[in-house]
Design a protein around this motif. Structure first.
Motif, PDB file in Angstrom:
ATOM      1  N   ASP A  26       0.828  -1.203   0.000  1.00  0.00           N
ATOM      2  CA  ASP A  26       0.000   0.000   0.000  1.00  0.00           C
ATOM      3  C   ASP A  26       0.865   1.257   0.000  1.00  0.00           C
ATOM      4  N   ASP A  27       1.965   1.241   0.750  1.00  0.00           N
ATOM      5  CA  ASP A  27       2.877   2.392   0.777  1.00  0.00           C
ATOM      6  C   ASP A  27       3.448   2.648  -0.614  1.00  0.00           C
ATOM      7  N   VAL A  28       3.911   1.590  -1.249  1.00  0.00           N
ATOM      8  CA  VAL A  28       4.537   1.711  -2.563  1.00  0.00           C
ATOM      9  C   VAL A  28       3.530   2.198  -3.598  1.00  0.00           C
ATOM     10  N   LEU A  29       2.342   1.607  -3.600  1.00  0.00           N
ATOM     11  CA  LEU A  29       1.324   1.997  -4.580  1.00  0.00           C
ATOM     12  C   LEU A  29       0.860   3.436  -4.363  1.00  0.00           C
ATOM     13  N   ALA A  30       0.805   3.888  -3.114  1.00  0.00           N
ATOM     14  CA  ALA A  30       0.381   5.265  -2.838  1.00  0.00           C
ATOM     15  C   ALA A  30       1.366   6.282  -3.387  1.00  0.00           C
ATOM     16  N   CYS A  31       2.639   5.892  -3.497  1.00  0.00           N
ATOM     17  CA  CYS A  31       3.673   6.816  -3.956  1.00  0.00           C
ATOM     18  C   CYS A  31       3.863   6.828  -5.450  1.00  0.00           C
ATOM     19  N   GLN A  32       3.194   5.912  -6.189  1.00  0.00           N
ATOM     20  CA  GLN A  32       3.327   5.974  -7.640  1.00  0.00           C
ATOM     21  C   GLN A  32       2.584   7.211  -8.141  1.00  0.00           C
ATOM     22  N   PHE A  33       3.069   7.777  -9.230  1.00  0.00           N
ATOM     23  CA  PHE A  33       2.632   9.100  -9.660  1.00  0.00           C
ATOM     24  C   PHE A  33       1.121   9.223  -9.822  1.00  0.00           C
ATOM     25  N   SER A  34       0.507   8.290 -10.527  1.00  0.00           N
ATOM     26  CA  SER A  34      -0.920   8.408 -10.827  1.00  0.00           C
ATOM     27  C   SER A  34      -1.792   8.299  -9.583  1.00  0.00           C
ATOM     28  N   SER A  35      -1.248   7.759  -8.491  1.00  0.00           N
ATOM     29  CA  SER A  35      -2.031   7.616  -7.261  1.00  0.00           C
ATOM     30  C   SER A  35      -2.231   8.954  -6.555  1.00  0.00           C
ATOM     31  N   TRP A  36      -1.257   9.859  -6.678  1.00  0.00           N
ATOM     32  CA  TRP A  36      -1.347  11.114  -5.920  1.00  0.00           C
ATOM     33  C   TRP A  36      -1.541  12.360  -6.777  1.00  0.00           C
ATOM     34  N   TYR A  37      -1.262  12.295  -8.069  1.00  0.00           N
ATOM     35  CA  TYR A  37      -1.236  13.499  -8.905  1.00  0.00           C
ATOM     36  C   TYR A  37      -2.554  14.266  -8.875  1.00  0.00           C
ATOM     37  N   ARG A  38      -3.677  13.593  -9.060  1.00  0.00           N
ATOM     38  CA  ARG A  38      -4.966  14.279  -9.141  1.00  0.00           C
ATOM     39  C   ARG A  38      -5.358  14.948  -7.819  1.00  0.00           C
ATOM     40  N   TRP A  63       5.760  23.818  -4.178  1.00  0.00           N
ATOM     41  CA  TRP A  63       5.165  22.902  -5.153  1.00  0.00           C
ATOM     42  C   TRP A  63       5.521  21.457  -4.798  1.00  0.00           C
ATOM     43  N   VAL A  64       4.566  20.567  -4.943  1.00  0.00           N
ATOM     44  CA  VAL A  64       4.833  19.137  -4.786  1.00  0.00           C
ATOM     45  C   VAL A  64       5.581  18.646  -6.016  1.00  0.00           C
ATOM     46  N   VAL A  65       6.714  17.997  -5.793  1.00  0.00           N
ATOM     47  CA  VAL A  65       7.491  17.417  -6.889  1.00  0.00           C
ATOM     48  C   VAL A  65       7.279  15.908  -6.959  1.00  0.00           C
ATOM     49  N   ASP A  66       7.337  15.236  -5.808  1.00  0.00           N
ATOM     50  CA  ASP A  66       7.239  13.778  -5.818  1.00  0.00           C
ATOM     51  C   ASP A  66       6.968  13.268  -4.409  1.00  0.00           C
ATOM     52  N   PHE A  67       6.521  12.012  -4.337  1.00  0.00           N
ATOM     53  CA  PHE A  67       6.369  11.303  -3.074  1.00  0.00           C
ATOM     54  C   PHE A  67       7.205  10.033  -3.129  1.00  0.00           C
ATOM     55  N   ASN A  68       7.793   9.666  -1.996  1.00  0.00           N
ATOM     56  CA  ASN A  68       8.595   8.445  -1.889  1.00  0.00           C
ATOM     57  C   ASN A  68       8.212   7.702  -0.619  1.00  0.00           C
ATOM     58  N   VAL A  69       8.500   6.409  -0.597  1.00  0.00           N
ATOM     59  CA  VAL A  69       8.150   5.612   0.579  1.00  0.00           C
ATOM     60  C   VAL A  69       9.052   5.976   1.755  1.00  0.00           C
ATOM     61  N   TRP A  70       8.502   5.843   2.947  1.00  0.00           N
ATOM     62  CA  TRP A  70       9.255   6.029   4.174  1.00  0.00           C
ATOM     63  C   TRP A  70      10.101   4.772   4.387  1.00  0.00           C
ATOM     64  N   GLY A  71      11.411   4.898   4.358  1.00  0.00           N
ATOM     65  CA  GLY A  71      12.268   3.737   4.541  1.00  0.00           C
ATOM     66  C   GLY A  71      13.596   3.911   3.846  1.00  0.00           C
ATOM     67  N   SER A  72      14.486   2.981   4.075  1.00  0.00           N
ATOM     68  CA  SER A  72      15.877   3.104   3.641  1.00  0.00           C
ATOM     69  C   SER A  72      16.043   3.043   2.130  1.00  0.00           C
ATOM     70  N   ARG A  73      15.019   2.614   1.383  1.00  0.00           N
ATOM     71  CA  ARG A  73      15.156   2.651  -0.078  1.00  0.00           C
ATOM     72  C   ARG A  73      15.078   4.096  -0.592  1.00  0.00           C
ATOM     73  N   ARG A 101      -4.563   7.510   4.402  1.00  0.00           N
ATOM     74  CA  ARG A 101      -4.368   6.085   4.717  1.00  0.00           C
ATOM     75  C   ARG A 101      -2.903   5.759   5.002  1.00  0.00           C
ATOM     76  N   VAL A 102      -1.982   6.523   4.409  1.00  0.00           N
ATOM     77  CA  VAL A 102      -0.546   6.319   4.635  1.00  0.00           C
ATOM     78  C   VAL A 102      -0.056   7.464   5.512  1.00  0.00           C
ATOM     79  N   SER A 103       0.483   7.138   6.671  1.00  0.00           N
ATOM     80  CA  SER A 103       0.836   8.181   7.639  1.00  0.00           C
ATOM     81  C   SER A 103       2.306   8.566   7.616  1.00  0.00           C
ATOM     82  N   SER A 104       3.159   7.731   7.048  1.00  0.00           N
ATOM     83  CA  SER A 104       4.594   8.021   7.011  1.00  0.00           C
ATOM     84  C   SER A 104       5.090   7.898   5.574  1.00  0.00           C
TER      85      SER A 104
END
Length: 383
Positions: A19-31, A288-298, A271-274
């Motif tokens: 869920d974290d990974v899918l939330a950070c893909q571009f089409s999930s948050w852009y709109r 401006w929002v540029v991008d979202f990334n997962v919380w974690g060492s990756r 739904r994703v808090s971190s």
């Protein structure tokens, strides 16, 4: 010593979930950050509300299976349907000089995606209008920042061939295509595979000349903004130095206000808090929002370690986030680094792309053209 009864220090973040990974893909948050309904904005922290807080972009999906196989194939080679690239042009170029030449005797597989090429060209035309401004390409999560040496040191694409060249040359893009769901939380990893609901996407973002010093990475834990870092940790910028009186950094205040107004619990509908958020602060003090990334060492912690990040705010009352920038002491002590330092082109290849030999003598003599050089790169090794 740590007080008795206090929680033990964490040293590494928990692994992300699907869920974290899918939330950070571009089409999930852009709109969520374009054409915002003003009634849904937290006006209590906003001086003036805005309708759009991220750059105009076009998403192309689903992508042809042949295109994904092309990205995973060995070598660097353009598809037959798009052989013009900006990096092969120079001041003395003729109209045909921007063609990426291929060897007719080459036995490697040829690729062609005329429908996708037409979609990319349509997107370029739509984003540019009457001006040849270009676009910045990326896949679901990653832009090909590690391959800019193939495109005159820039992510800017004005031709369809530029888009293919950057994507095909990027290890970051290959990770998106092949390993995005590896090493997730227990029972969520799909080594070399993808969830049933997943679809690869190509994103073309309207080109904007962003000043690197005004890019920042924000770390959000439990819906709270806990830390901010200068986005480029190898660069020293005098105008970013902390106030000498110890007061809050003005950039941190603007980013915190923006986060509270436009991002907090809007990202992934709460739904994703971190997560990790990249932003840009423009000359009009707009964030401006540029991008979202997962919380974690990756995700690179930049001027923070992940041990620091996972313990920030632990058991504390809400606090203002710290903004870290490269200071004079850090610069002189060589404590900064460039995350892209291992992704560089060979000097001779870069010189070939520029049409120079790397010396003051501009007579190239028998030095091959860049197109000739790349022909050799796609041929199977004879060793």
């Amino acid at each position: 010593p740590r007080p008795s009864g206090s929680p033990a220090m964490m040293t590494t973040p928990s692994r992300p979930t699907q869920d974290d990974v899918l939330a950070c893909q571009f089409s999930s948050w852009y709109r969520s950050f374009r054409n915002i309904d003003k009634s849904a904005i937290n006006n209590s922290t906003a001086r003036k509300t805005r309708k759009n807080v991220t750059f105009e972009s076009i998403v192309i999906k689903p992508l042809p299976h042949e295109f994904l196989e092309y990205l995973k194939s060995d070598g660097v080679r353009l598809p037959d349907c798009a052989t013009k690239v900006s990096s092969c042009m120079n001041d003395n170029a003729t109209p045909d000089d921007d063609e990426w030449e291929t060897d007719s005797d080459d036995e490697t597989t040829s690729y062609s995606f005329p429908s996708l090429t037409a979609q990319i060209q349509t997107a370029l035309d739509s984003l540019n209008g009457d001006r040849d401004l270009g676009c910045m390409p990326k896949m679901n999560w990653s832009s090909p920042r590690d391959a800019t040496w193939m495109n005159q040191g820039s992510l800017k694409c004005t031709k369809v061939g530029d888009v293919y060249l950057l994507l095909k040359s990027s290890e970051f893009v290959t990770f998106d295509v092949e390993r995005a769901f590896d090493d997730l939380a227990e029972d969520d990893s799909i080594t070399g595979g993808y969830p049933d609901c997943f679809s690869h996407e190509l994103v073309l973002r309207k080109w904007c000349n962003l000043h690197p010093s005004m890019e920042f990475r924000c770390f959000v834990r439990g819906h709270d903004l806990v830390a901010i870092s200068q986005r480029h940790p190898s660069k020293f910028y005098g105008h970013l130095q902390p106030p000498v009186d110890g007061s809050a950094h003005p950039c941190a205040e603007m980013i915190s206000s923006f986060f509270a107004t436009y991002v907090r619990k809007r990202f992934a509908d709460g739904r994703v808090s971190s997560y990790v958020l990249d932003v840009y602060l423009d000359s009009q003090e707009r964030v401006w929002v540029v991008d979202f990334n997962v919380w974690g060492s990756r995700t690179d912690g930049l001027l923070y370690t992940w041990e620091e990040l996972v313990n920030l705010g632990e058991g504390e009352v809400e606090r203002e986030p710290e903004l870290r920038v490269v200071t004079k002491d850090m610069k002189s002590s060589h404590l900064t680094y460039d995350p892209l330092s291992s992704f560089r082109g060979p000097t001779d290849a870069v010189n070939l792309m520029r049409g120079t030999s790397g010396t003051t003598d501009h007579d190239l003599g028998d030095i091959p053209t860049f197109q000739d050089f790349m022909k050799q790169c796609v041929r199977p090794s004879e060793m």
